[in-house]
Design a protein around this motif. Structure first.
Motif, PDB file in Angstrom:
ATOM      1  N   ALA A  34       0.827  -1.205   0.000  1.00 36.15           N
ATOM      2  CA  ALA A  34       0.000   0.000   0.000  1.00 36.15           C
ATOM      3  C   ALA A  34       0.859   1.251   0.000  1.00 36.15           C
ATOM      4  CB  ALA A  34      -0.923  -0.019   1.221  1.00 36.15           C
ATOM      5  N   PHE A  35       1.951   1.245   0.775  1.00 40.90           N
ATOM      6  CA  PHE A  35       2.851   2.404   0.814  1.00 40.90           C
ATOM      7  C   PHE A  35       3.483   2.647  -0.556  1.00 40.90           C
ATOM      8  CE2 PHE A  35       7.050   4.297   1.575  1.00 40.90           C
ATOM      9  CZ  PHE A  35       6.668   5.462   2.233  1.00 40.90           C
ATOM     10  N   ALA A  36       3.928   1.569  -1.214  1.00 42.50           N
ATOM     11  CA  ALA A  36       4.509   1.715  -2.555  1.00 42.50           C
ATOM     12  C   ALA A  36       3.478   2.227  -3.554  1.00 42.50           C
ATOM     13  CB  ALA A  36       5.074   0.368  -3.019  1.00 42.50           C
ATOM     14  N   ALA A  37       2.225   1.778  -3.413  1.00 41.36           N
ATOM     15  CA  ALA A  37       1.178   2.252  -4.329  1.00 41.36           C
ATOM     16  C   ALA A  37       0.929   3.736  -4.135  1.00 41.36           C
ATOM     17  CB  ALA A  37      -0.111   1.456  -4.096  1.00 41.36           C
ATOM     18  N   VAL A  38       0.918   4.199  -2.884  1.00 40.60           N
ATOM     19  CA  VAL A  38       0.708   5.625  -2.631  1.00 40.60           C
ATOM     20  C   VAL A  38       1.844   6.456  -3.229  1.00 40.60           C
ATOM     21  CG1 VAL A  38       0.612   7.376  -0.814  1.00 40.60           C
ATOM     22  CG2 VAL A  38      -0.715   5.277  -0.603  1.00 40.60           C
ATOM     23  N   VAL A  39       3.078   5.990  -3.067  1.00 39.67           N
ATOM     24  CA  VAL A  39       4.217   6.713  -3.639  1.00 39.67           C
ATOM     25  C   VAL A  39       4.105   6.768  -5.164  1.00 39.67           C
ATOM     26  CG1 VAL A  39       6.718   6.652  -3.960  1.00 39.67           C
ATOM     27  CG2 VAL A  39       5.746   6.196  -1.707  1.00 39.67           C
ATOM     28  N   CYS A  40       3.710   5.660  -5.768  1.00 40.13           N
ATOM     29  CA  CYS A  40       3.579   5.643  -7.236  1.00 40.13           C
ATOM     30  C   CYS A  40       2.487   6.605  -7.706  1.00 40.13           C
ATOM     31  CB  CYS A  40       3.272   4.224  -7.712  1.00 40.13           C
ATOM     32  SG  CYS A  40       4.663   3.086  -7.596  1.00 40.13           S
ATOM     33  N   VAL A  41       1.363   6.631  -6.990  1.00 39.08           N
ATOM     34  CA  VAL A  41       0.244   7.481  -7.408  1.00 39.08           C
ATOM     35  C   VAL A  41       0.562   8.958  -7.194  1.00 39.08           C
ATOM     36  CG1 VAL A  41      -2.144   8.092  -6.900  1.00 39.08           C
ATOM     37  CG2 VAL A  41      -1.485   5.695  -7.079  1.00 39.08           C
ATOM     38  N   LEU A  42       1.230   9.290  -6.086  1.00 38.42           N
ATOM     39  CA  LEU A  42       1.476  10.691  -5.749  1.00 38.42           C
ATOM     40  C   LEU A  42       2.751  11.246  -6.356  1.00 38.42           C
ATOM     41  CD1 LEU A  42       0.410  10.801  -1.995  1.00 38.42           C
ATOM     42  CD2 LEU A  42      -0.937  11.359  -4.025  1.00 38.42           C
ATOM     43  N   VAL A  43       3.718  10.388  -6.685  1.00 43.45           N
ATOM     44  CA  VAL A  43       5.012  10.874  -7.174  1.00 43.45           C
ATOM     45  C   VAL A  43       5.305  10.377  -8.591  1.00 43.45           C
ATOM     46  CG1 VAL A  43       7.506  10.923  -6.744  1.00 43.45           C
ATOM     47  CG2 VAL A  43       5.908  11.007  -4.822  1.00 43.45           C
ATOM     48  N   VAL A  44       5.259   9.057  -8.765  1.00 38.09           N
ATOM     49  CA  VAL A  44       5.672   8.487 -10.045  1.00 38.09           C
ATOM     50  C   VAL A  44       4.687   8.833 -11.156  1.00 38.09           C
ATOM     51  CG1 VAL A  44       6.242   6.362 -11.265  1.00 38.09           C
ATOM     52  CG2 VAL A  44       6.888   6.632  -8.863  1.00 38.09           C
ATOM     53  N   ALA A  45       3.393   8.687 -10.874  1.00 35.13           N
ATOM     54  CA  ALA A  45       2.394   8.959 -11.919  1.00 35.13           C
ATOM     55  C   ALA A  45       2.451  10.408 -12.408  1.00 35.13           C
ATOM     56  CB  ALA A  45       1.004   8.610 -11.406  1.00 35.13           C
TER      57      ALA A  45
END
Length: 204
Positions: free
Chosen positions: A27-38
């Motif tokens: 879940a933490f990795a998904a949040v980072v991807c959605v807020l930063v990577v995307a």
């Protein structure tokens, strides 16, 4: 923030299962991807698309020119169009009238051909301007820089949104897989405990 707290809460909790910590990190990795990577992917995609479209717009403005043209006569309607007049009236989508016009190409040669009418109804002798390439062939309007920027922005937003949806889909699939694994472990534990599991005085 809630996801980060969840990861921290499961660090030394005695009730923590291996799947709990793994789910929290997913879940933490998904949040980072959605807020930063995307957003980063969307920004990079938008810049790349904008550069490509702006170059295409500049090339089109260099290659295409507005030339004056004169209406000679209305172009004869093809049989297929005459047969489909009733269907076109039902759809209420007016079609551009075709006219035979003459114009001077950028190289100075005189050209003549069938082109869409600039005004309705067209009259012989009407003057209008149309876009041609360097050889005098009819072409479309060059791409506008503002339109290119708009398309690039939409491409960037689509890339960012698509990546965010993909990340969330993967996260849900991982969580679903973990839930199945937990249920399987619980079923095995119940089977190993036997039918007297949970009863008062069992095993005495």
């Amino acid at each position: 923030m809630r996801t980060a707290m969840g990861v921290w809460r499961w660090r030394r909790n005695p009730l923590r299962r291996p799947t709990d910590l793994f789910e929290a990190w997913v879940a933490f990795a998904a949040v980072v991807c959605v807020l930063v990577v995307a957003p980063a992917v969307g920004w990079a995609t938008g810049l790349q698309v904008d550069g490509t479209l702006q170059r295409a717009a500049r090339e089109q403005r260099q290659e295409r020119q507005l030339v004056p043209a004169v209406v000679l006569r209305a172009a004869p309607e093809p049989p297929a169009r005459a047969e489909s007049d009733a269907a076109a009236a039902d759809r209420q989508t007016p079609a551009r009238t075709q006219v035979v016009a003459s114009w001077i190409a950028p190289d100075g040669t005189s050209r003549q051909g069938t082109v869409p009418a600039a005004e309705e109804p067209p009259r012989p002798g009407d003057r209008f301007r149309m876009w041609t390439d360097s050889g005098g062939r009819l072409v479309g309007r060059p791409l506008d820089p503002s339109a290119a920027s708009f398309h690039a922005t939409m491409a960037g937003l689509a890339a960012a949104l698509g990546l965010a949806v993909l990340v969330e889909t993967v996260r849900r699939l991982v969580v679903r897989r973990l839930m199945h694994r937990r249920y399987s472990c619980l079923d095995r534990a119940r089977a190993a405990a036997g039918p007297d599991w949970g009863r008062a005085g069992a095993g005495s």
